[in-house]
Design a protein around this motif. Structure first.
Motif, PDB file in Angstrom:
ATOM      1  N   GLY A 166      10.097 -15.253  12.424  1.00  0.00           N
ATOM      2  CA  GLY A 166      10.880 -14.489  11.462  1.00  0.00           C
ATOM      3  C   GLY A 166      10.974 -13.025  11.829  1.00  0.00           C
ATOM      4  N   SER A 167      11.576 -12.259  10.912  1.00  0.00           N
ATOM      5  CA  SER A 167      11.817 -10.839  11.146  1.00  0.00           C
ATOM      6  C   SER A 167      11.365 -10.019   9.948  1.00  0.00           C
ATOM      7  N   LEU A 168      11.006  -8.795  10.224  1.00  0.00           N
ATOM      8  CA  LEU A 168      10.714  -7.813   9.193  1.00  0.00           C
ATOM      9  C   LEU A 168      11.229  -6.461   9.670  1.00  0.00           C
ATOM     10  N   ARG A 169      11.566  -5.615   8.707  1.00  0.00           N
ATOM     11  CA  ARG A 169      11.985  -4.261   9.032  1.00  0.00           C
ATOM     12  C   ARG A 169      11.106  -3.282   8.261  1.00  0.00           C
ATOM     13  N   LEU A 170      10.400  -2.474   9.011  1.00  0.00           N
ATOM     14  CA  LEU A 170       9.553  -1.458   8.401  1.00  0.00           C
ATOM     15  C   LEU A 170      10.303  -0.130   8.343  1.00  0.00           C
ATOM     16  N   SER A 171      10.035   0.621   7.290  1.00  0.00           N
ATOM     17  CA  SER A 171      10.629   1.946   7.139  1.00  0.00           C
ATOM     18  C   SER A 171       9.525   2.979   6.977  1.00  0.00           C
ATOM     19  N   CYS A 172       9.816   4.175   7.421  1.00  0.00           N
ATOM     20  CA  CYS A 172       8.877   5.287   7.262  1.00  0.00           C
ATOM     21  C   CYS A 172       9.689   6.522   6.897  1.00  0.00           C
ATOM     22  N   ALA A 173       9.445   7.017   5.698  1.00  0.00           N
ATOM     23  CA  ALA A 173      10.143   8.207   5.226  1.00  0.00           C
ATOM     24  C   ALA A 173       9.206   9.403   5.329  1.00  0.00           C
ATOM     25  N   ALA A 174       9.722  10.485   5.876  1.00  0.00           N
ATOM     26  CA  ALA A 174       8.908  11.681   6.097  1.00  0.00           C
ATOM     27  C   ALA A 174       9.339  12.816   5.191  1.00  0.00           C
ATOM     28  N   SER A 175       8.372  13.607   4.781  1.00  0.00           N
ATOM     29  CA  SER A 175       8.676  14.808   4.007  1.00  0.00           C
ATOM     30  C   SER A 175       8.851  15.986   4.962  1.00  0.00           C
ATOM     31  N   GLY A 176       9.318  17.097   4.435  1.00  0.00           N
ATOM     32  CA  GLY A 176       9.468  18.278   5.261  1.00  0.00           C
ATOM     33  C   GLY A 176      10.829  18.361   5.909  1.00  0.00           C
ATOM     34  N   SER A 177      11.069  19.479   6.567  1.00  0.00           N
ATOM     35  CA  SER A 177      12.395  19.753   7.123  1.00  0.00           C
ATOM     36  C   SER A 177      12.446  19.723   8.643  1.00  0.00           C
ATOM     37  N   GLN A 235       2.198  20.499   5.532  1.00  0.00           N
ATOM     38  CA  GLN A 235       1.674  19.140   5.638  1.00  0.00           C
ATOM     39  C   GLN A 235       2.814  18.148   5.512  1.00  0.00           C
ATOM     40  N   VAL A 236       2.910  17.235   6.459  1.00  0.00           N
ATOM     41  CA  VAL A 236       3.948  16.209   6.454  1.00  0.00           C
ATOM     42  C   VAL A 236       3.376  14.937   5.854  1.00  0.00           C
ATOM     43  N   GLN A 237       4.108  14.346   4.948  1.00  0.00           N
ATOM     44  CA  GLN A 237       3.706  13.057   4.380  1.00  0.00           C
ATOM     45  C   GLN A 237       4.618  11.964   4.907  1.00  0.00           C
ATOM     46  N   LEU A 238       4.006  10.866   5.300  1.00  0.00           N
ATOM     47  CA  LEU A 238       4.734   9.711   5.812  1.00  0.00           C
ATOM     48  C   LEU A 238       4.458   8.527   4.894  1.00  0.00           C
ATOM     49  N   VAL A 239       5.517   7.882   4.449  1.00  0.00           N
ATOM     50  CA  VAL A 239       5.377   6.751   3.539  1.00  0.00           C
ATOM     51  C   VAL A 239       6.053   5.540   4.150  1.00  0.00           C
ATOM     52  N   GLU A 240       5.239   4.526   4.470  1.00  0.00           N
ATOM     53  CA  GLU A 240       5.770   3.298   5.059  1.00  0.00           C
ATOM     54  C   GLU A 240       6.102   2.293   3.965  1.00  0.00           C
ATOM     55  N   SER A 241       7.020   1.419   4.288  1.00  0.00           N
ATOM     56  CA  SER A 241       7.359   0.310   3.402  1.00  0.00           C
ATOM     57  C   SER A 241       7.945  -0.816   4.238  1.00  0.00           C
ATOM     58  N   GLY A 242       8.013  -2.013   3.643  1.00  0.00           N
ATOM     59  CA  GLY A 242       8.668  -3.123   4.312  1.00  0.00           C
ATOM     60  C   GLY A 242       7.746  -4.183   4.863  1.00  0.00           C
ATOM     61  N   GLY A 243       6.443  -3.974   4.768  1.00  0.00           N
ATOM     62  CA  GLY A 243       5.533  -4.999   5.260  1.00  0.00           C
ATOM     63  C   GLY A 243       5.534  -6.214   4.356  1.00  0.00           C
ATOM     64  N   GLY A 244       4.853  -7.261   4.808  1.00  0.00           N
ATOM     65  CA  GLY A 244       4.783  -8.467   4.002  1.00  0.00           C
ATOM     66  C   GLY A 244       4.343  -9.656   4.815  1.00  0.00           C
ATOM     67  N   LEU A 245       4.562 -10.827   4.240  1.00  0.00           N
ATOM     68  CA  LEU A 245       4.200 -12.092   4.871  1.00  0.00           C
ATOM     69  C   LEU A 245       5.457 -12.770   5.380  1.00  0.00           C
ATOM     70  N   VAL A 246       5.416 -13.202   6.616  1.00  0.00           N
ATOM     71  CA  VAL A 246       6.568 -13.861   7.217  1.00  0.00           C
ATOM     72  C   VAL A 246       6.075 -14.976   8.126  1.00  0.00           C
ATOM     73  N   GLN A 247       6.879 -16.010   8.279  1.00  0.00           N
ATOM     74  CA  GLN A 247       6.529 -17.093   9.177  1.00  0.00           C
ATOM     75  C   GLN A 247       6.807 -16.706  10.625  1.00  0.00           C
ATOM     76  N   ALA A 248       6.102 -17.333  11.531  1.00  0.00           N
ATOM     77  CA  ALA A 248       6.333 -17.100  12.946  1.00  0.00           C
ATOM     78  C   ALA A 248       7.801 -17.351  13.281  1.00  0.00           C
TER      79      ALA A 248
END
Length: 117
Positions: free
Chosen positions: A16-27, A1-14
Motif C-alpha cells: 500500500g501507500s501513505l503520504r506523510l506531511s510536515c508543516a513548518a513554522s517560521g518564514s 525556533q522552528v516547529q515541525l508538525v508531521e501528519s499522515g502516518g497510520g496502518l497500511v497493508q504491505a
C-alpha cells in the motif's frame, strides 16, 4: 525556533501507500534542507529522503524508486509519498529541517507508520 508538525502516518497493508506531511513554522522554510528520517524499535534513526532548498533530492537504496519527497515553499510544507510499502518500512517517521546558515537542526515529534504483512 522552528516547529515541525508531521501528519499522515497510520496502518497500511504491505504494497500500500501513505503520504506523510510536515508543516513548518517560521518564514525561512525555503532556505532549509528538509529531510525525512525513520527509527524502528531497537534500530538507529536513518535518513529515508532529503530535499534541498533548490529541490535536489536524495534517497538511500532501501527506498529508492518507492519513496518520493517534495516540497512547497509557499506552504512551508514537505511531503513524503511512500509507495509499495513493506513491513520493514514500519517505524516512527520524523521530519527534519537543517538551517545550513545558522547551523541549526530541528525535528518534528514523529508519526508512526505500521505496515502489516
Amino acid at each position: 525556533q522552528v516547529q515541525l508538525v508531521e501528519s499522515g502516518g497510520g496502518l497500511v497493508q504491505a504494497g500500500g501507500s501513505l503520504r506523510l506531511s510536515c508543516a513548518a513554522s517560521g518564514s525561512l522554510f525555503s532556505l532549509y534542507t528538509m529531510g525525512w528520517y525513520r527509527q524502528a524499535p531497537g534500530k538507529q534513526r536513518e535518513l529515508v529522503a532529503a530535499i534541498t532548498s533548490r529541490g535536489t533530492t536524495n534517497y538511500p537504496d532501501s527506498v529508492k524508486g518507492r519513496f518520493n519527497v517534495s516540497r512547497d515553499n509557499a506552504k512551508s510544507t514537505v511531503w513524503l509519498q511512500m509507495n509499495s510499502l513493506k513491513p520493514e518500512d514500519t517505524a516512527v517517521y520524523y521530519c527534519n529541517a537543517k538551517d545550513l546558515i545558522l547551523l541549526k537542526v530541528y525535528w518534528g515529534q514523529g508519526t508512526q507508520v505500521t505496515v502489516s504483512s
